[in-house]
Each structure stands twice: as structure tokens, then as C-alpha cells.
Design a protein around this motif. Sequence first.
Motif, PDB file in Angstrom:
ATOM      1  N   UNK A 159      19.332 -17.347  39.644  1.00 31.46           N
ATOM      2  CA  UNK A 159      19.702 -17.220  41.050  1.00 31.46           C
ATOM      3  C   UNK A 159      18.485 -17.305  41.976  1.00 31.46           C
ATOM      4  N   UNK A 160      18.732 -17.731  43.191  1.00 30.00           N
ATOM      5  CA  UNK A 160      17.698 -17.865  44.221  1.00 30.00           C
ATOM      6  C   UNK A 160      16.934 -16.536  44.357  1.00 30.00           C
ATOM      7  N   UNK A 161      15.623 -16.582  44.535  1.00 27.63           N
ATOM      8  CA  UNK A 161      14.850 -15.341  44.681  1.00 27.63           C
ATOM      9  C   UNK A 161      15.371 -14.403  45.763  1.00 27.63           C
ATOM     10  N   UNK A 162      15.875 -14.947  46.853  1.00 28.48           N
ATOM     11  CA  UNK A 162      16.399 -14.085  47.920  1.00 28.48           C
ATOM     12  C   UNK A 162      17.649 -13.341  47.472  1.00 28.48           C
ATOM     13  N   UNK A 163      18.438 -13.974  46.597  1.00 28.47           N
ATOM     14  CA  UNK A 163      19.612 -13.280  46.056  1.00 28.47           C
ATOM     15  C   UNK A 163      19.180 -12.123  45.165  1.00 28.47           C
ATOM     16  N   UNK A 164      18.094 -12.304  44.456  1.00 30.12           N
ATOM     17  CA  UNK A 164      17.601 -11.223  43.595  1.00 30.12           C
ATOM     18  C   UNK A 164      17.078 -10.055  44.435  1.00 30.12           C
ATOM     19  N   UNK A 165      16.333 -10.368  45.496  1.00 34.80           N
ATOM     20  CA  UNK A 165      15.848  -9.299  46.368  1.00 34.80           C
ATOM     21  C   UNK A 165      17.001  -8.588  47.057  1.00 34.80           C
ATOM     22  N   UNK A 166      18.037  -9.329  47.414  1.00 36.78           N
ATOM     23  CA  UNK A 166      19.232  -8.703  47.977  1.00 36.78           C
ATOM     24  C   UNK A 166      19.874  -7.766  46.963  1.00 36.78           C
ATOM     25  N   UNK A 167      19.867  -8.163  45.689  1.00 37.82           N
ATOM     26  CA  UNK A 167      20.414  -7.301  44.645  1.00 37.82           C
ATOM     27  C   UNK A 167      19.597  -6.025  44.509  1.00 37.82           C
ATOM     28  N   UNK A 168      18.273  -6.132  44.643  1.00 34.30           N
ATOM     29  CA  UNK A 168      17.416  -4.940  44.616  1.00 34.30           C
ATOM     30  C   UNK A 168      17.856  -3.972  45.704  1.00 34.30           C
ATOM     31  N   UNK A 169      18.071  -4.512  46.909  1.00 33.58           N
ATOM     32  CA  UNK A 169      18.464  -3.660  48.038  1.00 33.58           C
ATOM     33  C   UNK A 169      19.825  -3.010  47.807  1.00 33.58           C
ATOM     34  N   UNK A 170      20.773  -3.773  47.272  1.00 32.96           N
ATOM     35  CA  UNK A 170      22.111  -3.220  47.057  1.00 32.96           C
ATOM     36  C   UNK A 170      22.129  -2.171  45.945  1.00 32.96           C
ATOM     37  N   UNK A 171      21.340  -2.388  44.907  1.00 34.75           N
ATOM     38  CA  UNK A 171      21.222  -1.381  43.859  1.00 34.75           C
ATOM     39  C   UNK A 171      20.603  -0.103  44.409  1.00 34.75           C
ATOM     40  N   UNK A 172      19.546  -0.259  45.181  1.00 34.63           N
ATOM     41  CA  UNK A 172      18.881   0.904  45.762  1.00 34.63           C
ATOM     42  C   UNK A 172      19.822   1.660  46.691  1.00 34.63           C
ATOM     43  N   UNK A 173      20.609   0.924  47.472  1.00 33.28           N
ATOM     44  CA  UNK A 173      21.556   1.565  48.395  1.00 33.28           C
ATOM     45  C   UNK A 173      22.597   2.395  47.660  1.00 33.28           C
ATOM     46  N   UNK A 174      22.910   2.017  46.424  1.00 29.68           N
ATOM     47  CA  UNK A 174      23.895   2.763  45.631  1.00 29.68           C
ATOM     48  C   UNK A 174      23.248   3.866  44.795  1.00 29.68           C
ATOM     49  N   UNK A 175      21.955   4.091  45.016  1.00 27.96           N
ATOM     50  CA  UNK A 175      21.274   5.175  44.327  1.00 27.96           C
ATOM     51  C   UNK A 175      20.842   4.859  42.910  1.00 27.96           C
ATOM     52  N   UNK A 176      20.826   3.587  42.553  1.00 31.96           N
ATOM     53  CA  UNK A 176      20.421   3.183  41.208  1.00 31.96           C
ATOM     54  C   UNK A 176      18.915   2.937  41.206  1.00 31.96           C
ATOM     55  N   UNK A 177      18.160   3.604  40.353  1.00 30.31           N
ATOM     56  CA  UNK A 177      16.715   3.359  40.291  1.00 30.31           C
ATOM     57  C   UNK A 177      16.452   1.893  39.954  1.00 30.31           C
ATOM     58  N   UNK A 178      15.750   1.211  40.848  1.00 23.51           N
ATOM     59  CA  UNK A 178      15.521  -0.218  40.655  1.00 23.51           C
ATOM     60  C   UNK A 178      14.031  -0.511  40.774  1.00 23.51           C
ATOM     61  N   UNK A 179      13.557  -1.328  39.858  1.00 19.63           N
ATOM     62  CA  UNK A 179      12.159  -1.710  39.768  1.00 19.63           C
ATOM     63  C   UNK A 179      12.084  -3.230  39.835  1.00 19.63           C
ATOM     64  N   UNK A 180      10.910  -3.755  40.148  1.00 17.78           N
ATOM     65  CA  UNK A 180      10.748  -5.207  40.245  1.00 17.78           C
ATOM     66  C   UNK A 180       9.619  -5.655  39.326  1.00 17.78           C
ATOM     67  N   UNK A 181       9.897  -6.683  38.555  1.00 21.66           N
ATOM     68  CA  UNK A 181       8.877  -7.343  37.749  1.00 21.66           C
ATOM     69  C   UNK A 181       8.522  -8.672  38.398  1.00 21.66           C
ATOM     70  N   UNK A 182       7.248  -8.906  38.621  1.00 22.60           N
ATOM     71  CA  UNK A 182       6.826 -10.212  39.145  1.00 22.60           C
ATOM     72  C   UNK A 182       6.229 -11.045  38.001  1.00 22.60           C
ATOM     73  N   UNK A 183       6.664 -10.722  36.788  1.00 24.30           N
ATOM     74  CA  UNK A 183       6.200 -11.432  35.583  1.00 24.30           C
ATOM     75  C   UNK A 183       7.010 -12.709  35.377  1.00 24.30           C
ATOM     76  N   UNK A 184       6.355 -13.724  34.818  1.00 22.84           N
ATOM     77  CA  UNK A 184       4.935 -13.758  34.537  1.00 22.84           C
ATOM     78  C   UNK A 184       4.149 -14.284  35.742  1.00 22.84           C
ATOM     79  N   UNK A 185       2.926 -13.835  35.860  1.00 20.71           N
ATOM     80  CA  UNK A 185       2.005 -14.437  36.823  1.00 20.71           C
ATOM     81  C   UNK A 185       1.459 -15.715  36.204  1.00 20.71           C
ATOM     82  N   UNK A 186       1.670 -16.847  36.872  1.00 27.65           N
ATOM     83  CA  UNK A 186       1.166 -18.134  36.386  1.00 27.65           C
ATOM     84  C   UNK A 186      -0.016 -18.539  37.263  1.00 27.65           C
ATOM     85  N   UNK A 187      -1.212 -18.546  36.731  1.00 29.68           N
ATOM     86  CA  UNK A 187      -2.393 -18.886  37.545  1.00 29.68           C
ATOM     87  C   UNK A 187      -2.249 -20.243  38.225  1.00 29.68           C
ATOM     88  N   UNK A 188      -2.635 -20.283  39.500  1.00 31.44           N
ATOM     89  CA  UNK A 188      -2.628 -21.505  40.309  1.00 31.44           C
ATOM     90  C   UNK A 188      -1.225 -22.038  40.594  1.00 31.44           C
TER      91      UNK A 188
END
Length: 357
Positions: free
Chosen positions: A209-238
Motif C-alpha cells: 500500500x501507498x506510504x500515506x495509507x500506512x501512515x494513516x493506519x498508524x494514526x488510526x491504530x493510535x486513535x484506538x489506543x493500540x500501541x503502534x511503532x514504525x519501522x523505517x527498515x531497511x535503510x538503503x544507502x543513496x
Amino acid sequence: MAKTTSGRGATQNRESARFSTVERLADGDWLDMRDAVDGPAAKLRTTVTVEHPRTIITRNRSPDIGFDRSVNPYRGCEHGCIYCFARPTHAFHDLSPGLDFETKLFAKPSAPDLLRAELARPGYSVRPIAFGTNTDPYQPVEREWRITRRCIEILAETDHPLTITTKSDRVLRDLDLLAPMARKNLVAVMLSVTSLDPKIARTLEPRAPHPEKRLSAVAQLADRGIPVFVSISPIVPAITDHEMEHLLERAAQAGARSAFFIPVRLPHEVAPLFRDWLETHFPDRAGKVMATIRSLRGNRDNDPDFFNRMRGKGVWADLLRTRFHKACRKYGLDGERMSLRTDLFRPPRGPQGELFD
């Protein structure tokens, strides 16, 4: 330069000799609407084979992994992330870790029954079960098969803790299960967001899914009181490393409690697939990317040693860690760690158990 396949991550089917021996409906992911916009094009269709495992809980003793058990409802993953370290597992089936990994999937519909039986065994010791450790539990086929959801239903019934790692907003479809579990401190969710650049995301993770949809999911999970964390893995150099600070800022704004990253890993067949992908999509910097990865991995494409595989080493690894920790402090993402209850667990009732209630 390898030829690209529409809507897929790997540029080819590299064969592996190490272990010689439904079609899905469109649901809003990258490229699902391409035909409507650009006209029909030849596509590789996804097939799903039913697998019949004897057990469903996988155990591990890796000292650098924060869980000792996991459940993987599917093998292979249609998201098609070119960097996926699970790609080599398809070689166990005499299939390619390349396009086969993305198009020839295996589903385990017996997983819920197996899970119930394993949780009911005398002497079962409770610790959080991790979903999404190998392939994504909310990849597109979950829409029809619903194996992940049926497993979570059993964990909710028994008050068993779980963690979920996904790069899909489909996790929101199970809010009715996850929110009550969160109130008992039984669940934590980690969303993976590797880039906010649509062009990079389309090639790096073509059917996620589009990255913005994932960030929206983070917000909706947080709004429902679900502990939510974000992984920015993997970091690809350059390719994605320049986005680190902005990704962490957006994660904090969405309500993430903490964040996590790993430098890109290229085990076994992933390395040549990744090199082909670089030459196809980023030929102007392919040499620079691989030189930096090798400097992170002890002058190799991949360093399999415990701890080093997660952190990398050398100047580049130190620089990435310094930037990451500085940004986490700035945006308030350096505090909370996952900690779930294990004392509420009640073994599941079998078919005979109800006779004695």
C-alpha cells in the motif's frame, strides 16, 4: 540491464540450486488500477497453493531477535519488496526467490486449528507470538483467505499476547479484535514505512500500500489506543537514507510510540536480485549503493553474524545510528519499548471442554 515485469519487484526469476529437490482481486494497492488508466498489459498472475503444515508456531533462539516464537500464515509475498530477506525460503520448494516468490504463494488454512491445538498443550509457556516475521500477514491474499484474522481470533479468545509487523493498512480490518486486546495490554503493531517518495516506493515495494495509507493506519491504530511503532527498515544507502529524519517526523505526527531501523540485508539470492534491480531502476548510482552496503557489511554483500546483521558496522553504520537516535530524540520516539502481559492467558477449550463447563 534486466527487463522489468509490470507490477512486480524482482526483474527476473533467478534459479537457486541450494535446495534442489487465486489470482487476487484488486483492492487498492499500487498498480491495481493501471489497466483502467493505461490500458491492459501482460501481467504475471498470482497463484496460491494450499500447504498442510504439521505445526504452526515456529521457534527461534536467535540472540539478536526480540521474540522466540512466530506464526506465518503464508509463504511468499505479493508485495514484491526487492530487499525481502525471506525470498531465499522459496528455494526450499524448488522455486525461484525472484518472481516466483511474488507470484507463487502458499497459504496455510489449517493454521488456526493448529494454533488452537498447540496453545492447549499441557505445559505451554506463554510469550508473545510474532506475526509478520517472515512474510507479511496482511498481504493482498489475506483479503480472501483471512487466515491471519482467524488466528488472531483465537489469541483474543485466550488472552494471548501478540505482535504484528506489516506494511499494509489491511491491519485496520481487524480493529474489532485488536482494540479490546490493547485495553488488556496484549497487542502491539509495527508498521513498516521505508520511503515517502511514490516513485521509489513503486519500484522498491511495488504491491505494498501507498506510504500515506500506512501512515494513516498508524494514526488510526493510535486513535484506538493500540500501541503502534514504525519501522523505517531497511535503510538503503543513496536510495532512501536521505528520508530518515522526515520519515521519523511523520511517524511521530501520526502517533507512533517509537521507531526502529535496520540497514538493508542481502542474504543468499537476495544479493543478485537486488543488484539486477539497481541496474534496472537506478543505474546512475548502482555502484555507489553496493559500495556503501559492502562497507556496512564487512566488505561483503551480506554479513550473517548475529547482531552485526541487524546493525551493520563501520563508518556508515555509525553515521546512520547517530542520525537515527538524534531524530528519535527530537521527535519523541526514543522512549517506549514493547512490553505485553502474559499472565492473562487461558488455554483454549477443546470440543470436549464445553461438556464440563
